[in-house]
Design a protein around this motif. Sequence first.
Motif, PDB file in Angstrom:
ATOM      1  N   MET A  62      35.733  59.868 -10.567  1.00 31.11           N
ATOM      2  CA  MET A  62      36.818  58.895 -10.487  1.00 31.11           C
ATOM      3  C   MET A  62      36.227  57.541 -10.109  1.00 31.11           C
ATOM      4  SD  MET A  62      40.274  59.107  -8.164  1.00 31.11           S
ATOM      5  CE  MET A  62      39.381  58.899  -6.627  1.00 31.11           C
ATOM      6  N   SER A  63      36.490  56.521 -10.933  1.00 28.01           N
ATOM      7  CA  SER A  63      35.967  55.185 -10.665  1.00 28.01           C
ATOM      8  C   SER A  63      36.915  54.355  -9.839  1.00 28.01           C
ATOM      9  CB  SER A  63      35.667  54.460 -11.979  1.00 28.01           C
ATOM     10  OG  SER A  63      36.849  54.362 -12.771  1.00 28.01           O
ATOM     11  N   SER A  64      38.208  54.715  -9.814  1.00 23.30           N
ATOM     12  CA  SER A  64      39.203  53.956  -9.059  1.00 23.30           C
ATOM     13  C   SER A  64      40.382  54.864  -8.734  1.00 23.30           C
ATOM     14  CB  SER A  64      39.682  52.744  -9.851  1.00 23.30           C
ATOM     15  OG  SER A  64      40.766  52.114  -9.195  1.00 23.30           O
ATOM     16  N   PHE A  65      40.997  54.645  -7.592  1.00 24.12           N
ATOM     17  CA  PHE A  65      42.167  55.433  -7.218  1.00 24.12           C
ATOM     18  C   PHE A  65      43.351  55.126  -8.123  1.00 24.12           C
ATOM     19  CE2 PHE A  65      39.850  56.355  -3.344  1.00 24.12           C
ATOM     20  CZ  PHE A  65      40.306  57.621  -3.007  1.00 24.12           C
ATOM     21  N   SER A  66      43.324  53.978  -8.776  1.00 26.92           N
ATOM     22  CA  SER A  66      44.421  53.627  -9.691  1.00 26.92           C
ATOM     23  C   SER A  66      44.476  54.590 -10.873  1.00 26.92           C
ATOM     24  CB  SER A  66      44.256  52.197 -10.196  1.00 26.92           C
ATOM     25  OG  SER A  66      43.027  52.045 -10.896  1.00 26.92           O
ATOM     26  N   SER A  67      43.355  55.237 -11.192  1.00 29.59           N
ATOM     27  CA  SER A  67      43.350  56.169 -12.317  1.00 29.59           C
ATOM     28  C   SER A  67      44.201  57.403 -12.049  1.00 29.59           C
ATOM     29  CB  SER A  67      41.914  56.593 -12.633  1.00 29.59           C
ATOM     30  OG  SER A  67      41.348  57.301 -11.533  1.00 29.59           O
ATOM     31  N   LEU A  68      44.529  57.663 -10.782  1.00 26.04           N
ATOM     32  CA  LEU A  68      45.367  58.808 -10.466  1.00 26.04           C
ATOM     33  C   LEU A  68      46.789  58.637 -10.971  1.00 26.04           C
ATOM     34  CD1 LEU A  68      44.221  59.536  -6.791  1.00 26.04           C
ATOM     35  CD2 LEU A  68      43.537  60.742  -8.870  1.00 26.04           C
ATOM     36  N   ALA A  69      47.189  57.399 -11.238  1.00 28.13           N
ATOM     37  CA  ALA A  69      48.544  57.139 -11.747  1.00 28.13           C
ATOM     38  C   ALA A  69      48.647  57.329 -13.246  1.00 28.13           C
ATOM     39  CB  ALA A  69      48.978  55.721 -11.366  1.00 28.13           C
ATOM     40  N   GLU A  70      47.535  57.508 -13.937  1.00 25.02           N
ATOM     41  CA  GLU A  70      47.556  57.688 -15.383  1.00 25.02           C
ATOM     42  C   GLU A  70      48.093  59.069 -15.735  1.00 25.02           C
ATOM     43  OE1 GLU A  70      43.591  57.066 -16.654  1.00 25.02           O
ATOM     44  OE2 GLU A  70      43.540  54.942 -16.048  1.00 25.02           O
ATOM     45  N   PRO A  71      48.789  59.172 -16.873  1.00 26.03           N
ATOM     46  CA  PRO A  71      49.324  60.481 -17.289  1.00 26.03           C
ATOM     47  C   PRO A  71      48.195  61.504 -17.491  1.00 26.03           C
ATOM     48  CG  PRO A  71      50.333  58.702 -18.559  1.00 26.03           C
ATOM     49  CD  PRO A  71      49.210  58.079 -17.779  1.00 26.03           C
ATOM     50  N   GLY A  72      48.416  62.681 -17.001  1.00 25.44           N
ATOM     51  CA  GLY A  72      47.450  63.756 -17.168  1.00 25.44           C
ATOM     52  C   GLY A  72      46.273  63.714 -16.220  1.00 25.44           C
ATOM     53  N   SER A  73      46.282  62.773 -15.275  1.00 28.22           N
ATOM     54  CA  SER A  73      45.146  62.667 -14.350  1.00 28.22           C
ATOM     55  C   SER A  73      45.187  63.740 -13.272  1.00 28.22           C
ATOM     56  CB  SER A  73      45.111  61.285 -13.705  1.00 28.22           C
ATOM     57  OG  SER A  73      46.296  61.057 -12.966  1.00 28.22           O
ATOM     58  N   ILE A  74      46.381  64.299 -13.011  1.00 28.34           N
ATOM     59  CA  ILE A  74      46.536  65.338 -11.995  1.00 28.34           C
ATOM     60  C   ILE A  74      46.847  66.661 -12.691  1.00 28.34           C
ATOM     61  CG2 ILE A  74      47.838  66.112  -9.992  1.00 28.34           C
ATOM     62  CD1 ILE A  74      46.110  63.695  -9.434  1.00 28.34           C
ATOM     63  N   ASP A  75      46.085  67.667 -12.353  1.00 29.31           N
ATOM     64  CA  ASP A  75      46.246  68.968 -13.002  1.00 29.31           C
ATOM     65  C   ASP A  75      45.950  70.064 -11.983  1.00 29.31           C
ATOM     66  OD1 ASP A  75      46.379  71.135 -14.627  1.00 29.31           O
ATOM     67  OD2 ASP A  75      44.604  70.652 -15.822  1.00 29.31           O
ATOM     68  N   PHE A  76      46.960  70.877 -11.692  1.00 29.80           N
ATOM     69  CA  PHE A  76      46.806  71.935 -10.685  1.00 29.80           C
ATOM     70  C   PHE A  76      46.313  73.246 -11.284  1.00 29.80           C
ATOM     71  CE2 PHE A  76      49.609  68.990  -8.553  1.00 29.80           C
ATOM     72  CZ  PHE A  76      49.229  69.078  -7.219  1.00 29.80           C
ATOM     73  N   SER A  77      45.975  73.222 -12.559  1.00 30.87           N
ATOM     74  CA  SER A  77      45.558  74.468 -13.198  1.00 30.87           C
ATOM     75  C   SER A  77      44.228  74.987 -12.657  1.00 30.87           C
ATOM     76  CB  SER A  77      45.445  74.269 -14.710  1.00 30.87           C
ATOM     77  OG  SER A  77      44.441  73.315 -15.020  1.00 30.87           O
ATOM     78  N   SER A  78      43.474  74.123 -11.957  1.00 32.76           N
ATOM     79  CA  SER A  78      42.184  74.568 -11.422  1.00 32.76           C
ATOM     80  C   SER A  78      42.359  75.698 -10.417  1.00 32.76           C
ATOM     81  CB  SER A  78      41.450  73.397 -10.771  1.00 32.76           C
ATOM     82  OG  SER A  78      42.218  72.840  -9.727  1.00 32.76           O
ATOM     83  N   PHE A  79      43.482  75.676  -9.672  1.00 35.79           N
ATOM     84  CA  PHE A  79      43.716  76.755  -8.715  1.00 35.79           C
ATOM     85  C   PHE A  79      43.939  78.078  -9.445  1.00 35.79           C
ATOM     86  CE2 PHE A  79      44.751  73.069  -6.108  1.00 35.79           C
ATOM     87  CZ  PHE A  79      44.136  73.400  -4.914  1.00 35.79           C
TER      88      PHE A  79
END
Length: 591
Positions: free
Chosen positions: A358-375
Amino acid sequence: MTTTPTRSAPSPKPPDTDSGPRKRASVPLRTRIAGLPLLAFISFLVLVPAGLIVVAAFGTDVPRPGGEGLSFTLENLRVLIADGVGGAALNSLVIAAGATALALLIGGSLAFVAARTDVRARGFLYLIGLMPLFLPSYVGALAWSILASPGAGLINVAFRDLGITGPVVDVYTLAGVIVVMAMYYAPYAFLMIHGSMSLMNPDLEDSAGVHGSPTWRTIRSITLPLSLPAVLGSALLIFVLVFENFPVSQVLATPGGIDTLPTFIYKLMNSTPSRGNEAAVIAIVLVTVVVAITWMQRRYLANRSFTTVSGKGVKPRIIPLGRWRTPVLLAALGYFFLSIVLPMLALLLSAVRSSPYMSSFSSLAEPGSIDFSSFTAAVTSDGFLRAASNSVVVSLTAAACGTALAFAVGYVVYRTKSWGRGALEGVSMVPLAIPHVVLAIGLLWTWLIMPLPVYGTLWVLIIGFVAVQMPQGFRGIAASIRSTDRDLEDSAVMLGARRSRAVAVITLPLLRVAVLSTFLLLLMLSMRELTVPLFLYTSDTEILSIAIYDQFENGGALREASATALVYCAIMFLLSYLPRRLGAGSGGHGA
């Protein structure tokens, strides 16, 4: 008429409490030799691996199946003057000394505040002092590598978002390693110093106050000196644990080009070809330093008296903090945030990011940036299920065997007149002076050359865990055996019960809390152990701690590793509350 003199009936023999020749002669031979098989077994379990380290250090080859006869040489000692060894030894000493000092400052301050002041939320402060103990230090180190690596560390990313360029924090330095080590070993200082502070007789402090001594001068001149045994004891324990620590050094020091003695040993063992003989020489140096530090600490305290607990009830003197009550609480919360909250948040963010970088925390607001499937992917994968089942089987079996063995040793040492009781106690405590990385190598060589088909199975991990955790199990059981009266057990034997039945029906139920606590302690230690299985596991015997370590070593599996680590930490936190729950439940059934 003559009377025949009559003899009076002989008086019954007094209880066998003397220590003279008559007592020794009255003990049956089978009782005398009862502990010898146990001594032989413990010696084989502990001393054979240690002995193989010595043999390898002065041998031309390491122990292996089908090896040739013994051949000795002093050439291996040249490694002591090789490039890097002196630097590794100095780094180990600096890290151990620095982390010990900082851990004492953190843990000792928390202990004093929680035990002797009117700080707000004292009960919560006690939990703060303990909680890092149940987070494996290497998981904390892995989390801090995500937080404070000089390139992609989340803290440095946050500073870049604020316009501050360049790495602001770098955990891959001596200072970074020291701080992380101190945070996760401070609970050892907290536990020992808190106990000393809580039991301290306040008479001397009250006398100083009556004579006009200011509070802080009383603390400096009376309270702290009386706590010296606890301070030095915890300092010794922390120094040894940090000095021998391999996982944290491997995760944080190695990426920064910093070698320590444990990582140097690991590097020698994994070089091509393996340099096991030279690794054994460095291992002996590691053990020598640990033994020397332990001897100096005992010598320093040998002729000093620190009696602080009287025969009457003791209520420690509570020191009012005044306007400092809230700032002190905030400082404790800061430690809690750095040691528990922030690392857990880093692991969570690493687990749910769709991209490992991750280069910036602002990228967390982009669609698809958060994915809980890793659990889901982590806990349903074949590797996780196999590692989790292996961990459960190994940890439960090792805890059960370790507890049973510790009870047998404690019973023989403190309840029988068997030959070799002192030697049995001494051998049981030997692993405390041998770093895990050293004993792990000895265990590897031992079970490679033994004709028993153990290596490559879960049994070699179980044996390794039982061996390295023998001192903790023995001390946990021995204290309760010594404090429990044996009259009920002896009465059952006098009424015709076999000794084994009396132990099973009377002694074990009386010690149920200590036995359960020891079992749960060994269970937790087995769940979090990394160094020993790192040398003993195979692809079929991987456990959770190894799976997490391997995933973090492979950068492509960072998300799955973080998710697995969080599940692993949840298990550890759950286990941390079981002893108190079971202890409370057992306490409610007293007669």
